[in-house]
Scaffold this motif. Structure first.
Motif, PDB file in Angstrom:
ATOM      1  N   THR A   1      -6.153   3.981   3.575  1.00 57.72           N
ATOM      2  CA  THR A   1      -6.198   5.095   2.638  1.00 57.72           C
ATOM      3  C   THR A   1      -5.623   6.371   3.239  1.00 57.72           C
ATOM      4  O   THR A   1      -5.703   6.580   4.451  1.00 57.72           O
ATOM      5  CB  THR A   1      -7.641   5.333   2.135  1.00 57.72           C
ATOM      6  OG1 THR A   1      -7.635   6.296   1.091  1.00 57.72           O
ATOM      7  CG2 THR A   1      -8.559   5.799   3.247  1.00 57.72           C
ATOM      8  N   THR A   2      -5.042   7.180   2.405  1.00 59.94           N
ATOM      9  CA  THR A   2      -4.606   8.502   2.825  1.00 59.94           C
ATOM     10  C   THR A   2      -5.801   9.446   2.685  1.00 59.94           C
ATOM     11  O   THR A   2      -6.783   9.118   2.039  1.00 59.94           O
ATOM     12  CB  THR A   2      -3.432   9.018   1.964  1.00 59.94           C
ATOM     13  OG1 THR A   2      -3.861   9.087   0.604  1.00 59.94           O
ATOM     14  CG2 THR A   2      -2.230   8.106   2.066  1.00 59.94           C
ATOM     15  N   SER A   3      -5.684  10.595   3.307  1.00 57.24           N
ATOM     16  CA  SER A   3      -6.763  11.577   3.236  1.00 57.24           C
ATOM     17  C   SER A   3      -6.184  12.975   3.355  1.00 57.24           C
ATOM     18  O   SER A   3      -5.263  13.196   4.154  1.00 57.24           O
ATOM     19  CB  SER A   3      -7.765  11.350   4.370  1.00 57.24           C
ATOM     20  OG  SER A   3      -8.695  12.416   4.424  1.00 57.24           O
TER      21      SER A   3
ATOM     22  N   GLY B   1      -4.573   4.266  -1.742  1.00 60.79           N
ATOM     23  CA  GLY B   1      -4.805   3.178  -0.807  1.00 60.79           C
ATOM     24  C   GLY B   1      -5.184   1.870  -1.441  1.00 60.79           C
ATOM     25  O   GLY B   1      -5.045   1.662  -2.646  1.00 60.79           O
ATOM     26  N   SER B   2      -5.706   0.962  -0.594  1.00 62.33           N
ATOM     27  CA  SER B   2      -6.130  -0.357  -1.047  1.00 62.33           C
ATOM     28  C   SER B   2      -7.086  -0.965  -0.023  1.00 62.33           C
ATOM     29  O   SER B   2      -7.144  -0.540   1.123  1.00 62.33           O
ATOM     30  CB  SER B   2      -4.927  -1.276  -1.267  1.00 62.33           C
ATOM     31  OG  SER B   2      -4.154  -1.381  -0.088  1.00 62.33           O
ATOM     32  N   SER B   3      -7.841  -1.968  -0.470  1.00 64.68           N
ATOM     33  CA  SER B   3      -8.753  -2.696   0.406  1.00 64.68           C
ATOM     34  C   SER B   3      -8.428  -4.183   0.355  1.00 64.68           C
ATOM     35  O   SER B   3      -8.056  -4.708  -0.698  1.00 64.68           O
ATOM     36  CB  SER B   3     -10.217  -2.497  -0.028  1.00 64.68           C
ATOM     37  OG  SER B   3     -10.647  -1.188   0.252  1.00 64.68           O
ATOM     38  N   TRP B   4      -8.607  -4.842   1.504  1.00 65.95           N
ATOM     39  CA  TRP B   4      -8.296  -6.253   1.667  1.00 65.95           C
ATOM     40  C   TRP B   4      -9.481  -6.938   2.331  1.00 65.95           C
ATOM     41  O   TRP B   4      -9.991  -6.445   3.332  1.00 65.95           O
ATOM     42  CB  TRP B   4      -7.054  -6.411   2.539  1.00 65.95           C
ATOM     43  CG  TRP B   4      -5.837  -5.857   1.882  1.00 65.95           C
ATOM     44  CD1 TRP B   4      -5.460  -4.541   1.793  1.00 65.95           C
ATOM     45  CD2 TRP B   4      -4.849  -6.589   1.194  1.00 65.95           C
ATOM     46  NE1 TRP B   4      -4.299  -4.436   1.094  1.00 65.95           N
ATOM     47  CE2 TRP B   4      -3.894  -5.689   0.718  1.00 65.95           C
ATOM     48  CE3 TRP B   4      -4.676  -7.951   0.945  1.00 65.95           C
ATOM     49  CZ2 TRP B   4      -2.786  -6.086   0.001  1.00 65.95           C
ATOM     50  CZ3 TRP B   4      -3.560  -8.346   0.227  1.00 65.95           C
ATOM     51  CH2 TRP B   4      -2.633  -7.420  -0.226  1.00 65.95           C
ATOM     52  N   GLN B   5      -9.907  -8.085   1.807  1.00 67.00           N
ATOM     53  CA  GLN B   5     -11.108  -8.748   2.301  1.00 67.00           C
ATOM     54  C   GLN B   5     -10.831 -10.177   2.732  1.00 67.00           C
ATOM     55  O   GLN B   5     -10.024 -10.882   2.134  1.00 67.00           O
ATOM     56  CB  GLN B   5     -12.177  -8.764   1.215  1.00 67.00           C
ATOM     57  CG  GLN B   5     -13.485  -9.345   1.685  1.00 67.00           C
ATOM     58  CD  GLN B   5     -14.597  -9.186   0.662  1.00 67.00           C
ATOM     59  OE1 GLN B   5     -14.369  -8.731  -0.450  1.00 67.00           O
ATOM     60  NE2 GLN B   5     -15.790  -9.573   1.035  1.00 67.00           N
TER      61      GLN B   5
ATOM     62  N   ARG C   1      -7.477  -1.333  -5.406  1.00 74.13           N
ATOM     63  CA  ARG C   1      -6.230  -0.562  -5.262  1.00 74.13           C
ATOM     64  C   ARG C   1      -6.398   0.733  -6.024  1.00 74.13           C
ATOM     65  O   ARG C   1      -6.902   0.746  -7.139  1.00 74.13           O
ATOM     66  CB  ARG C   1      -5.054  -1.354  -5.820  1.00 74.13           C
ATOM     67  CG  ARG C   1      -3.728  -0.602  -5.697  1.00 74.13           C
ATOM     68  CD  ARG C   1      -2.598  -1.381  -6.325  1.00 74.13           C
ATOM     69  NE  ARG C   1      -2.200  -2.484  -5.453  1.00 74.13           N
ATOM     70  CZ  ARG C   1      -0.948  -2.725  -5.093  1.00 74.13           C
ATOM     71  NH1 ARG C   1       0.021  -1.979  -5.551  1.00 74.13           N
ATOM     72  NH2 ARG C   1      -0.672  -3.746  -4.298  1.00 74.13           N
ATOM     73  N   TRP C   2      -5.992   1.823  -5.441  1.00 75.12           N
ATOM     74  CA  TRP C   2      -5.997   3.135  -6.077  1.00 75.12           C
ATOM     75  C   TRP C   2      -4.775   3.877  -5.564  1.00 75.12           C
ATOM     76  O   TRP C   2      -4.088   3.385  -4.661  1.00 75.12           O
ATOM     77  CB  TRP C   2      -7.311   3.891  -5.800  1.00 75.12           C
ATOM     78  CG  TRP C   2      -7.615   4.112  -4.350  1.00 75.12           C
ATOM     79  CD1 TRP C   2      -7.422   5.266  -3.640  1.00 75.12           C
ATOM     80  CD2 TRP C   2      -8.146   3.171  -3.415  1.00 75.12           C
ATOM     81  NE1 TRP C   2      -7.809   5.092  -2.337  1.00 75.12           N
ATOM     82  CE2 TRP C   2      -8.266   3.816  -2.170  1.00 75.12           C
ATOM     83  CE3 TRP C   2      -8.537   1.838  -3.505  1.00 75.12           C
ATOM     84  CZ2 TRP C   2      -8.742   3.188  -1.027  1.00 75.12           C
ATOM     85  CZ3 TRP C   2      -9.026   1.214  -2.358  1.00 75.12           C
ATOM     86  CH2 TRP C   2      -9.134   1.881  -1.155  1.00 75.12           C
TER      87      TRP C   2
END
Length: 128
Positions: free
Chosen positions: A52-54, A39-43, A35-36
Motif C-alpha cells: 500500500t501507498t501512504s 494497494g492490494s492484499s495477497w493471501q 484491491r483498492w
C-alpha cells in the motif's frame, strides 16, 4: 497462537507493485484478496501481504540496504519450479541477483534464486 498474521509493505506506486508483485505472488500460489486504489492484499496459508501507498512515506524510493526488511523469502516448489520462475522473472519486471552464483548463492545446500524489481524490492525463491 504462534505464526505470522500479515506483513504490510509500503510502496511508492500501487500500479507497479500490482504488476510486479502480482505476477510473482500469483505464480507462488497467493491469491489477491483485496484491491483498492492505493494497494492490494495477497493471501496464502492463512497469512497475507499488503502492498500500500501512504501519505506518511518519508521517501519516494525503497532502499533495502537501509535498516528494515532486506527481502522476503518464499517457498518456490521444486528446483525445476524455481528454475522456471527465475527464467520467467525478467519478462515480468524482476532482475536476477547473484546470478553468477545461482542456484547456490546461499551456500552449497541452499537451492534458491534472488530477484529484484525496479522499485528495489528483493525476493528470494527457495526450492523445497
Amino acid at each position: 497462537m504462534p505464526g505470522l498474521h500479515h506483513v504490510e509493505i509500503w510502496i511508492g506506486d500501487a500500479d507497479a507493485a500490482r504488476r510486479d508483485w502480482g505476477w510473482l505472488l500469483g505464480r507462488l500460489g497467493f491469491a489477491e484478496t483485496a484491491r483498492w486504489s492505493e494497494g492490494s492484499s495477497w493471501q496464502a496459508d492463512g497469512a497475507y501481504l499488503t502492498f500500500t501507498t501512504s501519505p506518511n512515506l518519508s521517501a519516494a524510493a525503497h532502499d533495502r540496504r537501509r535498516p528494515g526488511v532486506n527481502h522476503l523469502a518464499f517457498r518456490g516448489g521444486s528446483r525445476e519450479d524455481v528454475d522456471a520462475l527465475l527464467a520467467d522473472a525478467p519478462a515480468h519486471g524482476w532482475s536476477p541477483l547473484y546470478h553468477d552464483r545461482y542456484p547456490h548463492a546461499g551456500g552449497p545446500d541452499h537451492y534458491a534464486g534472488w530477484i529484484e524489481n525496479a522499485a528495489g524490492f528483493k525476493a528470494e525463491i527457495v526450492a523445497d
